[in-house]
Each structure stands twice: as structure tokens, then as C-alpha cells.
Scaffold this motif. Sequence first.
Motif, PDB file in Angstrom:
ATOM      1  N   ILE A   1      24.983  60.194  62.700  1.00  0.00           N
ATOM      2  CA  ILE A   1      24.613  61.474  63.288  1.00  0.00           C
ATOM      3  C   ILE A   1      25.130  61.499  64.717  1.00  0.00           C
ATOM      4  O   ILE A   1      24.813  60.599  65.511  1.00  0.00           O
ATOM      5  CB  ILE A   1      23.081  61.676  63.292  1.00  0.00           C
ATOM      6  CG1 ILE A   1      22.532  61.671  61.861  1.00  0.00           C
ATOM      7  CG2 ILE A   1      22.724  62.973  63.999  1.00  0.00           C
ATOM      8  CD1 ILE A   1      21.010  61.748  61.801  1.00  0.00           C
ATOM      9  N   ALA A   2      25.930  62.522  65.052  1.00  0.00           N
ATOM     10  CA  ALA A   2      26.505  62.608  66.392  1.00  0.00           C
ATOM     11  C   ALA A   2      26.784  64.061  66.753  1.00  0.00           C
ATOM     12  O   ALA A   2      26.845  64.934  65.881  1.00  0.00           O
ATOM     13  CB  ALA A   2      27.793  61.783  66.473  1.00  0.00           C
ATOM     14  N   ALA A   3      26.965  64.285  68.037  1.00  0.00           N
ATOM     15  CA  ALA A   3      27.334  65.590  68.565  1.00  0.00           C
ATOM     16  C   ALA A   3      28.398  65.373  69.637  1.00  0.00           C
ATOM     17  O   ALA A   3      28.748  64.227  69.960  1.00  0.00           O
ATOM     18  CB  ALA A   3      26.105  66.287  69.155  1.00  0.00           C
ATOM     19  N   ASP A   4      28.910  66.457  70.198  1.00  0.00           N
ATOM     20  CA  ASP A   4      29.882  66.323  71.278  1.00  0.00           C
ATOM     21  C   ASP A   4      29.346  65.385  72.347  1.00  0.00           C
ATOM     22  O   ASP A   4      28.151  65.378  72.650  1.00  0.00           O
ATOM     23  CB  ASP A   4      30.172  67.690  71.915  1.00  0.00           C
ATOM     24  CG  ASP A   4      31.059  68.566  71.044  1.00  0.00           C
ATOM     25  OD1 ASP A   4      31.963  68.021  70.380  1.00  0.00           O
ATOM     26  OD2 ASP A   4      30.839  69.788  71.035  1.00  0.00           O
ATOM     27  N   GLY A   5      30.248  64.576  72.900  1.00  0.00           N
ATOM     28  CA  GLY A   5      29.867  63.650  73.953  1.00  0.00           C
ATOM     29  C   GLY A   5      29.398  62.302  73.463  1.00  0.00           C
ATOM     30  O   GLY A   5      28.899  61.497  74.256  1.00  0.00           O
ATOM     31  N   PHE A   6      29.555  62.022  72.151  1.00  0.00           N
ATOM     32  CA  PHE A   6      29.221  60.684  71.654  1.00  0.00           C
ATOM     33  C   PHE A   6      30.144  59.676  72.312  1.00  0.00           C
ATOM     34  O   PHE A   6      31.290  59.989  72.631  1.00  0.00           O
ATOM     35  CB  PHE A   6      29.342  60.603  70.126  1.00  0.00           C
ATOM     36  CG  PHE A   6      30.738  60.826  69.605  1.00  0.00           C
ATOM     37  CD1 PHE A   6      31.643  59.773  69.488  1.00  0.00           C
ATOM     38  CD2 PHE A   6      31.164  62.098  69.255  1.00  0.00           C
ATOM     39  CE1 PHE A   6      32.942  59.969  69.022  1.00  0.00           C
ATOM     40  CE2 PHE A   6      32.460  62.313  68.781  1.00  0.00           C
ATOM     41  CZ  PHE A   6      33.344  61.255  68.674  1.00  0.00           C
TER      42      PHE A   6
END
Length: 185
Positions: free
Chosen positions: A14-19
Motif C-alpha cells: 500500500i503506497a501513495a505519492d511520496g513513498f
Amino acid sequence: MTDARLTDRRILIIAADGFEQSELEVPRDRLEAAGAEVDIASIETGEITGWDEDDWGADVEVDLKIAHANIDEYDAVVLPGGQINPDLLRVEPDAIGLIQGFAEAGKPVAAICHAPWLLVEAGLVSGRRMTSYKSIRTDVANAGAEVVDEAVVVDGNIITSRCPDDLPAFCDAIIEALAEANAPA
């Protein structure tokens, strides 16, 4: 080279921008090399952009929205850090609910660097022994964890690490947890 210890295992990242670039890519690649299938889930479909040391990094294709992920289809969840990524995810009820679901199912929940913020938000740290990036250790301790300064800490089904330097130990702990779950009784 594939070692096939995790054949028939599916892992959700699970990730979003800026990982943090390495904290997504290294576990993904190590788990795939061990035979697992790895999917990336995010808030929206398309691509998310990593953070690589001190600037924006490479894009990674998202396989599904967090809201569409089914815990029953996965054997573990991996939460990369970076400062931006967990801060975006910790205000997303679907992300927090999914993390709680993995924990309640007894499946490995692996968080590195700033990602233990997500474990705090999910109410999963009280009474646990954990580690994290140094700047959020007070947050983790205030949420009730015994915080230690070690490369990797495994407490039940929760796996935590401090930073990219700890990725070898972090990945080894995830693979070990999944291989044990795959071993005959």
C-alpha cells in the motif's frame, strides 16, 4: 533468480505519492524473487511517484485502488515509508481499515521508516515492541509501543524497520514470516 519459497503467496503493498523509492522497490523485488506475486494498491489507479533521497523519483504503476483490495486474496501487507506517503494514507479510512483487517486476520503487516504512523493510526501499536525512523519514535512510543533502535523488530505479525539501510533485514523478516506460514504443520 527465484528461490520459490513464496510460490502461491500474494503480497499487497500500500503506497501513495511520496513513498520512499527504495522502500517500495526493494521489498517488491525481493518478494517477487522469492516467488510471490506482488500488487501495488493506492488511493487512485494510474501511477504514483516515489521520493528518491532528496527529490521526486520514479513512477510505479498501481494495480488496484485500496478500496478494492480484498484481504482474503493476500497473505501479507507491506507499508513503505517516506514522509509524504504515510501522511497521505493515514487520513484515508480505506487504507487504515485494510491495515487493521490484515492485523486482525493474523497476516504479516510490515512497516518501515515513517510507515509505523499508519500502525499508530490503525491502533495497532499499544503493548507492542517496535522500531521506526528516529523522527517518529516519540509518536510510536506515545501510542503505547516499546520503541527500540534495531534494524528489524518482529512482534507477532507486526514487522517494523527504521530506514532504507535496514531493507535487507526487513525483507528477510517478511520472507521468513511468509515461509513459516507456508510450512506444513
